[in-house]
Motif scaffolding. Structure first.
Motif, PDB file in Angstrom:
ATOM      1  N   UNK A 158      -1.101  -6.566  -5.169  1.00 39.91           N
ATOM      2  CA  UNK A 158       0.115  -6.935  -5.895  1.00 39.91           C
ATOM      3  C   UNK A 158       1.132  -5.808  -5.796  1.00 39.91           C
ATOM      4  N   UNK A 159       2.392  -6.165  -5.456  1.00 36.65           N
ATOM      5  CA  UNK A 159       3.435  -5.147  -5.304  1.00 36.65           C
ATOM      6  C   UNK A 159       4.775  -5.703  -5.759  1.00 36.65           C
ATOM      7  N   UNK A 160       5.661  -4.782  -6.172  1.00 34.29           N
ATOM      8  CA  UNK A 160       6.988  -5.131  -6.677  1.00 34.29           C
ATOM      9  C   UNK A 160       8.050  -4.372  -5.899  1.00 34.29           C
ATOM     10  N   UNK A 161       9.188  -5.046  -5.640  1.00 34.73           N
ATOM     11  CA  UNK A 161      10.329  -4.389  -5.009  1.00 34.73           C
ATOM     12  C   UNK A 161      11.593  -4.818  -5.745  1.00 34.73           C
ATOM     13  N   UNK A 162      12.428  -3.843  -6.105  1.00 35.16           N
ATOM     14  CA  UNK A 162      13.695  -4.102  -6.791  1.00 35.16           C
ATOM     15  C   UNK A 162      14.820  -3.532  -5.942  1.00 35.16           C
ATOM     16  N   UNK A 163      15.866  -4.330  -5.711  1.00 39.05           N
ATOM     17  CA  UNK A 163      16.988  -3.892  -4.884  1.00 39.05           C
ATOM     18  C   UNK A 163      18.291  -4.321  -5.538  1.00 39.05           C
ATOM     19  N   UNK A 164      19.377  -3.675  -5.147  1.00 44.12           N
ATOM     20  CA  UNK A 164      20.670  -4.031  -5.713  1.00 44.12           C
ATOM     21  C   UNK A 164      21.817  -3.548  -4.858  1.00 44.12           C
ATOM     22  N   UNK A 165      22.998  -4.064  -5.165  1.00 49.06           N
ATOM     23  CA  UNK A 165      24.221  -3.663  -4.462  1.00 49.06           C
ATOM     24  C   UNK A 165      25.366  -3.603  -5.453  1.00 49.06           C
ATOM     25  N   UNK A 166      26.250  -2.643  -5.242  1.00 46.89           N
ATOM     26  CA  UNK A 166      27.484  -2.506  -6.011  1.00 46.89           C
ATOM     27  C   UNK A 166      28.602  -2.315  -4.989  1.00 46.89           C
ATOM     28  N   UNK A 167      29.468  -3.317  -4.868  1.00 43.71           N
ATOM     29  CA  UNK A 167      30.521  -3.310  -3.840  1.00 43.71           C
ATOM     30  C   UNK A 167      31.873  -3.518  -4.516  1.00 43.71           C
TER      31      UNK A 167
ATOM     32  N   UNK B 294       0.791  -1.235   0.000  1.00 45.80           N
ATOM     33  CA  UNK B 294       0.000   0.000   0.000  1.00 45.80           C
ATOM     34  C   UNK B 294       0.821   1.281   0.000  1.00 45.80           C
ATOM     35  N   UNK B 295       2.135   1.186  -0.169  1.00 45.81           N
ATOM     36  CA  UNK B 295       2.933   2.410  -0.125  1.00 45.81           C
ATOM     37  C   UNK B 295       4.175   2.272  -0.999  1.00 45.81           C
ATOM     38  N   UNK B 296       4.522   3.343  -1.714  1.00 44.84           N
ATOM     39  CA  UNK B 296       5.743   3.399  -2.506  1.00 44.84           C
ATOM     40  C   UNK B 296       6.876   3.952  -1.652  1.00 44.84           C
ATOM     41  N   UNK B 297       8.051   3.330  -1.738  1.00 45.42           N
ATOM     42  CA  UNK B 297       9.181   3.810  -0.947  1.00 45.42           C
ATOM     43  C   UNK B 297      10.451   3.071  -1.292  1.00 45.42           C
ATOM     44  N   UNK B 298      11.547   3.544  -0.742  1.00 43.13           N
ATOM     45  CA  UNK B 298      12.835   2.908  -0.994  1.00 43.13           C
ATOM     46  C   UNK B 298      13.929   3.610  -0.237  1.00 43.13           C
ATOM     47  N   UNK B 299      15.169   3.298  -0.579  1.00 45.95           N
ATOM     48  CA  UNK B 299      16.304   3.927   0.088  1.00 45.95           C
ATOM     49  C   UNK B 299      17.524   3.883  -0.816  1.00 45.95           C
ATOM     50  N   UNK B 300      18.497   4.750  -0.534  1.00 44.11           N
ATOM     51  CA  UNK B 300      19.805   4.744  -1.186  1.00 44.11           C
ATOM     52  C   UNK B 300      20.848   4.874  -0.091  1.00 44.11           C
ATOM     53  N   UNK B 301      21.879   4.028  -0.152  1.00 42.99           N
ATOM     54  CA  UNK B 301      22.947   4.040   0.844  1.00 42.99           C
ATOM     55  C   UNK B 301      24.282   3.986   0.113  1.00 42.99           C
ATOM     56  N   UNK B 302      25.137   4.974   0.350  1.00 46.38           N
ATOM     57  CA  UNK B 302      26.448   5.030  -0.284  1.00 46.38           C
ATOM     58  C   UNK B 302      27.517   5.221   0.775  1.00 46.38           C
ATOM     59  N   UNK B 303      28.536   4.357   0.749  1.00 48.56           N
ATOM     60  CA  UNK B 303      29.636   4.480   1.706  1.00 48.56           C
ATOM     61  C   UNK B 303      30.951   4.193   1.007  1.00 48.56           C
ATOM     62  N   UNK B 304      32.047   4.705   1.568  1.00 47.51           N
ATOM     63  CA  UNK B 304      33.366   4.497   0.978  1.00 47.51           C
ATOM     64  C   UNK B 304      34.470   4.752   1.983  1.00 47.51           C
ATOM     65  N   UNK B 305      35.675   4.360   1.612  1.00 52.25           N
ATOM     66  CA  UNK B 305      36.848   4.586   2.460  1.00 52.25           C
ATOM     67  C   UNK B 305      37.993   5.077   1.594  1.00 52.25           C
ATOM     68  N   UNK B 306      39.053   5.558   2.245  1.00 53.22           N
ATOM     69  CA  UNK B 306      40.223   6.044   1.521  1.00 53.22           C
ATOM     70  C   UNK B 306      41.048   4.895   0.943  1.00 53.22           C
ATOM     71  N   UNK B 307      40.690   3.640   1.245  1.00 56.26           N
ATOM     72  CA  UNK B 307      41.404   2.480   0.712  1.00 56.26           C
ATOM     73  C   UNK B 307      40.777   1.950  -0.583  1.00 56.26           C
ATOM     74  N   UNK B 308      39.921   2.720  -1.180  1.00 55.16           N
ATOM     75  CA  UNK B 308      39.360   2.321  -2.458  1.00 55.16           C
ATOM     76  C   UNK B 308      38.046   1.576  -2.370  1.00 55.16           C
ATOM     77  N   UNK B 309      37.490   1.459  -1.168  1.00 55.13           N
ATOM     78  CA  UNK B 309      36.211   0.762  -1.026  1.00 55.13           C
ATOM     79  C   UNK B 309      35.054   1.684  -1.386  1.00 55.13           C
ATOM     80  N   UNK B 310      34.100   1.150  -2.120  1.00 53.37           N
ATOM     81  CA  UNK B 310      32.882   1.882  -2.436  1.00 53.37           C
ATOM     82  C   UNK B 310      31.727   0.891  -2.434  1.00 53.37           C
ATOM     83  N   UNK B 311      30.704   1.190  -1.636  1.00 55.66           N
ATOM     84  CA  UNK B 311      29.546   0.314  -1.538  1.00 55.66           C
ATOM     85  C   UNK B 311      28.294   1.150  -1.787  1.00 55.66           C
TER      86      UNK B 311
END
Length: 400
Positions: free
Chosen positions: A87-96, A56-73
């Motif tokens: 009926x509802x759909x949710x799409x999620x992903x990660x890039x690490x 019954x509700x549209x929503x989501x999130x974005x989370x970005x983190x990194x370090x000086x050692x070249x890490x990016x998530x």
């Protein structure tokens, strides 16, 4: 220890734990487990449940983190109703992406890295208050390049003295790995008269390869040779089905119960290709001084190990818990398992060539070299050294 992903059993869980994102719940259950759901697991279980779509509700999130050692998530998700409350759909992903272990080699200037990328889609269907079905599909990719760290004074020719803080390796080439995994998990729950009928089905397949350096001590500087491993080749897969009936309300205000049927089947095949011996011609033509070059494949004698396996389980389980007052419970459960396993192991010597002599004309069993002009090669035939196939059947009864 058994891992469950959205209630489906997934072995040791690398398909899930290597990329945890958009998770709704994690449970650690003490052992033994085996009369309540899924597979028998004396060591306990870890259950991981993804976030379900919101009806019954549209929503989501974005989370970005990194370090000086070249890490990016980067993590993100978005969900929306397609038919409100139904009926509802949710799409999620990660890039690490990261520098992996951060270990570099004193004999190779390339940088290490580790990359994990995944995308997941979930579809929730709930036409009535007492029925819901959720279908989840996920793809996962991992890729890495790394060096093994070493410490010590060195041998004087393979690298300088190294301390732990240097974070250095000495091989001329890196270790590489790549994996792709797909999984599909479906859940359905129907509640009626204080009881619940549940179905859980899953299908997964994975493909992977790795290349590992064999001259780990850099005994021959400037030269590198590798072992190759291909995992999940051919028709490799895993599937499972589970149907269970359980109580949502206590029977006679005293008893809780679970009774279920479980089936799973898997097939996997892997091949290991490793160097066994370097023959004349591997490091230059016959009669010449050996060159500091990577060995020529044509003159490298290699072994191939073919590992195959099939498993199939059919089981039935039940558990009853009596609540004797506020502070006492008595639980009794059992599980009957019909388990079959087939293992295949083949060790073979692959065909190769031996640079026999220099001659403008080759005669008899000798053939012209495709690498060195004016060289005649002797053919080394392939040969199966070991071929083993074993079938096992078990019919244990597990109880608690």
């Amino acid at each position: 220890m058994q891992f469950y992903f959205n209630d489906a059993p997934l072995g040791s869980g690398p398909e899930v734990t290597s990329a945890l994102y958009d998770i709704g719940q994690v449970e650690v259950l003490k052992g033994p487990q085996g009369t309540l759901r899924g597979r028998s697991s004396p060591g306990g279980a870890i259950t991981i449940t993804t976030k379900r779509p919101d009806l019954d509700e549209t929503g989501g999130f974005i989370d970005l983190s990194g370090t000086h050692r070249g890490n990016m998530v980067f993590k993100g998700a978005i969900g929306t109703p397609i038919i409100e409350d139904v009926l509802a759909l949710r799409v999620a992903g990660i890039l690490d992406h990261s520098d992996g272990s951060g270990v570099t080699s004193v004999n190779n200037g390339i940088e290490p890295y580790s990359k994990t990328e995944s995308v997941r889609a979930s579809l929730l269907f709930s036409p009535t208050e007492n029925f819901s079905a959720n279908l989840m599909a996920q793809k996962l990719w991992t890729k890495s390049r790394s060096f093994d760290q070493v410490i010590g004074p060195g041998a004087g020719y393979n690298g300088p003295p190294l301390d732990p803080s240097d974070r250095k390796g000495i091989t001329d080439g890196p270790r590489r790995g790549e994996n792709k995994n797909f999984m599909l998990v479906g859940n359905a729950d129907w509640s009626f008269g204080g009881q619940k009928l549940s179905y859980v089905g899953s299908y997964s397949e994975g493909r992977g390869s790795s290349i590992s350096t064999q001259d780990t001590a850099n005994a021959v500087p400037g030269v590198e040779y590798y072992q190759y491993v291909d995992i999940g080749i051919g028709d490799s897969y895993s599937l499972s089905h589970e149907l269970r009936l359980s109580s949502e309300e206590r029977v006679f205000d005293m008893f809780d119960y679970v009774v279920g049927l479980y089936y799973d089947k898997s097939k996997n095949q892997s091949v290991v290709d490793a160097p066994a011996r370097f023959l004349t011609g591997a490091f230059g033509p016959p009669g010449n001084s050996q060159q500091l070059i990577d060995p020529v494949d044509r003159y490298t004698l290699r072994t191939a190990i073919d590992l195959g396996g099939k498993t199939e389980e059919k089981s039935i389980f039940a558990n009853v818990t009596a609540h004797l007052g506020d502070n006492t419970e008595l639980s009794v459960g059992g599980r009957y398992i019909n388990y079959e396993r087939e293992d295949e192991f083949t060790l073979a010597l692959q065909p190769g060539f031996f640079a026999a002599f220099n001659s403008p004309v080759c005669f008899g069993a000798f053939v012209p070299s495709t690498v060195y002009p004016g060289v005649c090669d002797a053919v080394i035939a392939g040969n199966t050294l070991q071929d083993v196939s074993e079938k096992q059947k078990f019919k244990p009864f597990v109880y608690n």
